[in-house]
Design an enzyme around this catalytic site. Structure first.
Site, short mmCIF file in Angstrom:
data_model
loop_
_atom_site.label_atom_id
_atom_site.label_comp_id
_atom_site.label_asym_id
_atom_site.label_seq_id
_atom_site.Cartn_x
_atom_site.Cartn_y
_atom_site.Cartn_z
N GLU A 93 0.84 -1.19 0.00
CA GLU A 93 0.00 0.00 0.00
C GLU A 93 0.88 1.25 0.00
OE1 GLU A 93 -3.55 -0.38 2.43
OE2 GLU A 93 -3.22 1.65 3.20
N GLU A 97 -3.32 10.16 3.35
CA GLU A 97 -4.47 10.10 4.25
C GLU A 97 -4.62 11.42 4.99
OE1 GLU A 97 -5.55 6.12 5.96
OE2 GLU A 97 -3.38 5.96 6.07
#
Length: 215
Positions: A93, A97
């Protein structure tokens, strides 16, 4: 300064508009307008939603102009990220964010085989809900760059003994209540006084060629 090898990989710069998306949950809270390349996710009493690219990609450039939700967003997480498969405990990943408790920052992170803990916090110099800003990930064989409005904010190079993302990945985005994570220390306590919250994405771009899955 970025590793010059990143710029010697021509496929990193071959991009196209994301014309189709797959909505993983709450499709009524996610709107996609292909003609204008715009996507919106609404968080309200239905919860949020998550969309992803229909195809995985192995390396390349991924970008979107994002206007994060307005109002008191404490407790929420809104994002754009690459993942080999959301929910897989062995995922690779690469993240952008936004932490709803503070709209002046963004967090980047990298996971390999489910192992993260490589978070970095970046000061934006603006409120992420105040207009659109471009967030870009360039993922090469040996280096990853995160850019905001064209400025490199982080570089991760492949190092011996340190995991580096190698699995084909989808492009994802979601809005969700993260207030239960780390006793609300990560994104804050959810207040919800300004719901519904809308996170807007436009000009979403992905590599021109997707990964050829094994048959």
């Amino acid at each position: 300064m970025a590793d010059p090898s990143l710029h010697s990989e021509p496929h990193l710069h071959s991009i196209t508009n994301l014309n189709q998306i797959t909505i993983d949950y709450t499709p009524e809270a996610c709107t996609h307008t292909p003609s204008t390349n715009e996507i919106s996710i609404v968080f309200d009493t239905r919860g949020g939603a998550r969309w992803r690219s229909p195809s995985r990609y192995l390396h390349g450039t991924f970008s979107a102009k994002i206007q994060c939700p307005k109002g008191n967003t404490s407790g929420l997480n809104f994002n754009i990220y690459l993942s080999s498969l959301e929910g897989d405990k062995a995922q690779d990943e690469i993240d952008f964010e936004f932490l709803g408790k503070d709209k002046m920052i963004v967090q980047t992170n990298v996971y390999t085989c489910g192992n993260g803990n490589r978070e970095e916090i970046h000061q934006l110099g603006f409120d992420c809900s105040d207009g659109f800003h471009e967030y870009e990930i360039k993922w090469g064989n040996d280096v990853i760059e995160w850019r905001i409005d064209g400025v490199v904010v982080r570089v991760e190079e492949r190092k011996e003994g340190v995991g580096f993302p190698e699995k084909p990945m989808f492009l994802y985005a979601s809005v969700w209540d993260a207030s239960y994570i780390d006793e609300a220390k990560w994104c804050g306590e959810y207040v919800g006084c300004d719901a519904p919250y809308a996170c807007l994405y436009k000009d979403v771009q992905v590599p021109a060629c997707g990964y050829k899955e094994d048959s």
